[in-house]
Design an enzyme around this catalytic site. Structure first.
Site, mmCIF file in Angstrom:
data_model
loop_
_atom_site.group_PDB
_atom_site.id
_atom_site.type_symbol
_atom_site.label_atom_id
_atom_site.label_comp_id
_atom_site.label_asym_id
_atom_site.label_seq_id
_atom_site.Cartn_x
_atom_site.Cartn_y
_atom_site.Cartn_z
ATOM 1 C CG ASP A 55 -6.726 -3.184 -24.994
ATOM 2 O OD1 ASP A 55 -6.899 -4.415 -25.096
ATOM 3 O OD2 ASP A 55 -6.383 -2.634 -23.932
ATOM 4 C CG ASP A 109 -8.354 -7.724 -25.665
ATOM 5 O OD1 ASP A 109 -8.683 -6.989 -26.618
ATOM 6 O OD2 ASP A 109 -7.787 -7.285 -24.647
ATOM 7 C CG ASP A 146 -10.197 -3.834 -23.690
ATOM 8 O OD1 ASP A 146 -9.554 -4.816 -24.120
ATOM 9 O OD2 ASP A 146 -9.647 -2.891 -23.081
ATOM 10 C CB SER A 176 -8.524 -6.319 -20.807
ATOM 11 O OG SER A 176 -7.697 -6.452 -21.912
#
Length: 449
Positions: A245, A241, A243, A101
């Protein structure tokens, strides 16, 4: 012994804590636990963010998946919410994302989704962990034609782009937007989606090299985006960010608009449209007090859960709510996807701006952000849960709670994903709370290191 799974899968420094041996065992145990009831040969899709360690860990994980007789489909670099969506769309048995992340590039992580696209329950994670700790005892390892197969599919990201454009088909022509893709998984999907909706797009940090993910960019380092929005005279900026999400926004004046404010803007619009289920938004104990006050003023109930988007999601599913999230920009729109989705959140925010014809700075005024100080105390990972066992720390926390009772609040908690204890104080005076938070964080580090 510390639990292997944190609030967002298994995390650690790749090659040191998150080794290829552990990745392979997670592939074996995860595939077995998630597919043991299936009568057919199971299929699990795998995606990763742009970290250099992603391919190494993906191959180890997929070897583990195949060793228990399941098939693996490698989809390459994909946002976490895209894997959740594709798991559901293609009716496969599970999905796995290899990502840490917003963390620095040397970290990586492995998180699982079940066949419905949801993160796993604590019970399923504990079952996976127990299998690994027991050396995969009693797990059959097939041979010959019973072994699983690895296949590769790198075009599925187009399906996610199409899904995003269909889900929020807002006309963005005439709008200028700066996005920061954090040298991460959104570098293709966010750009293609937004261009396809007609926006005048300035995209930065879209050249990942495996080592630059989240490096002074993205939702954890927003100074460059803030300056660029003002320089470009853009309507707003969006930061993802690693990833993708989560997202945070920047208004046309260069001010950060956090997850609480984004949920307040969109949630209020949903209430006016009659689509906010039970007139409720789900936040966490870290949500700003101003978020709760906004809810009272607008007739919206603010539910609070433990920190972690998985706990927000559990509450939403249990109670039938359709929007929830965190101050950090993890926002879940449960009518449309099963996990936090930065691009979906950005599109809904843009939709409100287009509809109201109001600048983001004006819309963000729906809630007053009360002063908050958050300081991280770096501690050994295996000790982070036990910080209150130290009398000197417990006494200092108690004194602060007394000091701010009625005029603010104090929240101390271990990070679910990093070797940190997070110290958060909310109050009226920014200088005072910052000083107190810093002092407590330093005390925690001094005693626990």
């Amino acid at each position: 012994m510390a639990r292997m799974f944190g609030t967002d899968g298994v995390r650690g420094v790749a090659g040191k804590e998150l080794t290829i041996e552990l990745a392979m065992k997670l592939g074996q145990a995860g595939a077995y636990v998630l597919t043991k009831e299936k009568a057919h040969q199971p299929t699990i899709i795998v995606g990763c963010d742009t970290r250099i360690s992603g391919g190494m860990l993906a191959n180890a994980l997929m070897a583990g998946i195949c060793s228990v007789g399941a098939n693996a489909v490698y989809m390459g670099v994909m946002p976490t919410p895209a894997i959740a969506y594709l798991t559901r769309k293609h009716k496969v048995d599970a999905g796995v994302v290899i990502s840490a992340s917003h963390n620095p590039m040397e970290f990586n992580g492995i998180k699982f989704f079940n066949g419905e696209g949801y993160k796993l329950s604590d019970e399923l994670e504990d079952e996976i962990e127990q299998l690994i700790n027991n050396g995969m005892k009693d797990v059959p390892l097939p041979i010959g034609s019973g072994i699983g197969n690895i296949s590769y599919r790198f075009d599925a990201r187009e399906e996610y782009v199409f899904f995003m454009k269909q889900t929020v088909p807002v006309d963005l022509s005439g709008m200028k937007l700066v996005i920061d893709c954090a040298e991460g998984a959104s570098h293709y999907t966010a750009v293609e989606t937004l261009k396809g909706l007609g926006v005048n797009l300035v995209a930065i940090h879209t050249n990942p090299d495996g080592t630059n993910i989240n490096a002074n960019c993205g939702s954890t380092h927003m100074d460059e985006l803030r300056a660029r929005v003002v320089y470009e005279k853009a309507d707003l900026g969006i930061a993802f960010d690693g990833d993708a999400d989560r997202m945070l926004a920047v208004d046309e004046k260069g001010n950060i608009v956090d997850g609480d404010q984004v949920m307040a803007i969109i949630g209020n619009d949903m209430k006016q449209m009659g689509t906010l289920k039970k007139d409720t938004i789900v936040g966490t104990v870290m949500s700003n007090l101003g978020f709760t006050l906004m809810g009272k003023a607008c007739g919206i109930h603010i539910e609070q859960t433990k920190v972690g988007d998985r706990y927000v999601l559990e509450n939403m599913r249990e109670n039938g709510y359709n929007i929830g999230g965190e101050q950090s920009g993890h926002i879940i729109f449960l009518d449309e996807n099963t996990t936090g989705d930065g691009l979906l959140s950005a599109l809904h925010l843009l939709e409100v701006i287009v509809k109201t014809k109001k600048p983001l700075s004006e819309l963000a005024g729906i809630m007053e952000v009360l002063p908050q100080a958050l300081v991280n105390a770096k501690v050994p990972n295996h000790k982070k849960e036990n910080f209150m066992d130290y009398p000197e720390i417990a006494h200092a926390v108690g004194e602060l709670e007394k000091k701010f009772a009625g005029e603010g609040r104090v929240l101390i908690r271990p990070s679910g994903t990093e070797p940190l204890v997070r110290v958060m104080i909310e109050g009226k005076d920014q200088d005072e709370i910052s000083k107190d938070a810093e002092a407590l964080a330093n005390l925690i580090m001094k005693i626990m290191l």
